[in-house]
Design a protein around this motif. Sequence first.
Motif, PDB file in Angstrom:
ATOM      1  N   ALA A 197       0.830  -1.206   0.000  1.00  0.00           N
ATOM      2  CA  ALA A 197       0.000   0.000   0.000  1.00  0.00           C
ATOM      3  C   ALA A 197       0.861   1.251   0.000  1.00  0.00           C
ATOM      4  O   ALA A 197       0.550   2.240  -0.684  1.00  0.00           O
ATOM      5  N   THR A 243       2.680   1.506  -3.614  1.00  0.00           N
ATOM      6  CA  THR A 243       1.824   1.888  -4.744  1.00  0.00           C
ATOM      7  C   THR A 243       0.932   3.093  -4.460  1.00  0.00           C
ATOM      8  O   THR A 243       0.271   3.581  -5.370  1.00  0.00           O
ATOM      9  N   ASN A 244       0.923   3.539  -3.195  1.00  0.00           N
ATOM     10  CA  ASN A 244       0.051   4.641  -2.788  1.00  0.00           C
ATOM     11  C   ASN A 244      -1.406   4.347  -3.153  1.00  0.00           C
ATOM     12  O   ASN A 244      -2.131   5.185  -3.709  1.00  0.00           O
ATOM     13  N   THR A 245      -1.810   3.114  -2.812  1.00  0.00           N
ATOM     14  CA  THR A 245      -3.159   2.650  -3.152  1.00  0.00           C
ATOM     15  C   THR A 245      -3.745   1.909  -1.962  1.00  0.00           C
ATOM     16  O   THR A 245      -3.067   1.041  -1.369  1.00  0.00           O
ATOM     17  N   PRO A 246      -5.002   2.186  -1.590  1.00  0.00           N
ATOM     18  CA  PRO A 246      -5.634   1.420  -0.510  1.00  0.00           C
ATOM     19  C   PRO A 246      -5.896  -0.019  -0.954  1.00  0.00           C
ATOM     20  O   PRO A 246      -6.190  -0.282  -2.120  1.00  0.00           O
ATOM     21  N   ILE A 247      -5.766  -0.932   0.007  1.00  0.00           N
ATOM     22  CA  ILE A 247      -5.906  -2.358  -0.298  1.00  0.00           C
ATOM     23  C   ILE A 247      -6.863  -2.990   0.712  1.00  0.00           C
ATOM     24  O   ILE A 247      -6.719  -2.801   1.919  1.00  0.00           O
ATOM     25  N   SER A 281       1.939  12.742  -3.498  1.00  0.00           N
ATOM     26  CA  SER A 281       2.574  11.534  -4.026  1.00  0.00           C
ATOM     27  C   SER A 281       3.514  10.891  -3.014  1.00  0.00           C
ATOM     28  O   SER A 281       4.059   9.821  -3.283  1.00  0.00           O
ATOM     29  N   LYS A 341     -16.153  -0.989   0.661  1.00  0.00           N
ATOM     30  CA  LYS A 341     -15.790   0.309   0.089  1.00  0.00           C
ATOM     31  C   LYS A 341     -16.192   1.454   1.017  1.00  0.00           C
ATOM     32  O   LYS A 341     -15.536   2.494   1.067  1.00  0.00           O
ATOM     33  N   GLN A 349     -13.588   1.869   3.418  1.00  0.00           N
ATOM     34  CA  GLN A 349     -12.445   2.516   2.771  1.00  0.00           C
ATOM     35  C   GLN A 349     -12.622   4.027   2.737  1.00  0.00           C
ATOM     36  O   GLN A 349     -11.666   4.785   2.954  1.00  0.00           O
ATOM     37  N   LYS A 374     -10.354   6.837   4.571  1.00  0.00           N
ATOM     38  CA  LYS A 374      -9.745   7.974   3.877  1.00  0.00           C
ATOM     39  C   LYS A 374      -9.847   9.244   4.729  1.00  0.00           C
ATOM     40  O   LYS A 374      -8.892  10.026   4.820  1.00  0.00           O
TER      41      LYS A 374
END
Length: 316
Positions: free
Chosen positions: A233, A236-240, A278, A295, A298, A302
Amino acid sequence: LSPKKQRAKMLFRLRSAVRPLRQAFRRPCSNVTASAETAVSEQMPTKSVLGRHFLSCALPMVGFGFMDNTILIRAGEAIDRYFSESIKMPSIVAAAWGQVVSDFCGVLSGGVVESASRRFLVPPAFTESQIALRTVQLTGTAGAAIGVVIGCLLGMVNLYNMDLDEVERLKRFAELQGTFEVVIRSAKENIGAKEGSVFLVDDDSQELYSYVATGIKDTIRLPISDRSISGCAALTNTPIIVPDAYADPRFNSAVDKKTGRRTENMMAFPVVSLSDDSKVIAVVMLLNKDSGFSKADQAACKMLSTHIAVFMSKCE
């Protein structure tokens, strides 16, 4: 003899008798004057001697002032850095303890500084009467006072190679622990997770380390890579969202072995810097929700990550 010659002869005899007396009285006065002039010349040092006396008093005090201020600044900063938060010590108290350390070191090394200064400049030798002169005393006092001021100013050069804001950042960073504990506790209650943690990014080692973690006392370190869910996470700077932890090849089971618990499902959400979206600065981890993460969870996470980013921005 005529009366005139008799008077002249009498005056001559009188003058001959008075001359020795006059010389006798005149001789001591001249000796006293000469002795006084000699004494004055012996007591009053010359300007060059006074100048050397000034420098010989100033030089060791430059060393004392430099050493005193250097130790005070370094010791006070170290005490403030390592003890101010753990024992709730105010900065002014840390500075006072720095002064104690500085004075203690000054007493131990005072003779060394003075003897070292004597290698460069030997003080003039004064007689007891010269030492008692006001001019000599004022010259020595002025030299010592000016020397210690110069030494203290030189010691303040230490401030130029120190991060003066670092201690304050560390204090604010330590305060974040209590804030994060409240945030994680709130997240667990609102989202329904059984466990939660906040991992911070270590840029030097390119790892994540647990800063706040429920049910865990030891610090956990994970690489920022695809060998762990939280590391992926951050990478990739992405929630999982992981519905089955042991079915995901990225899951690092070593954490479960270390903590003695079993992870069923999990959600990892990266926290980005407010100044650079970033740049990942932390990862929020929530574990073991009975119905699994969604979701909607999620989206709630955030908002949680935004609050954490605001708190951490005060430490940047």
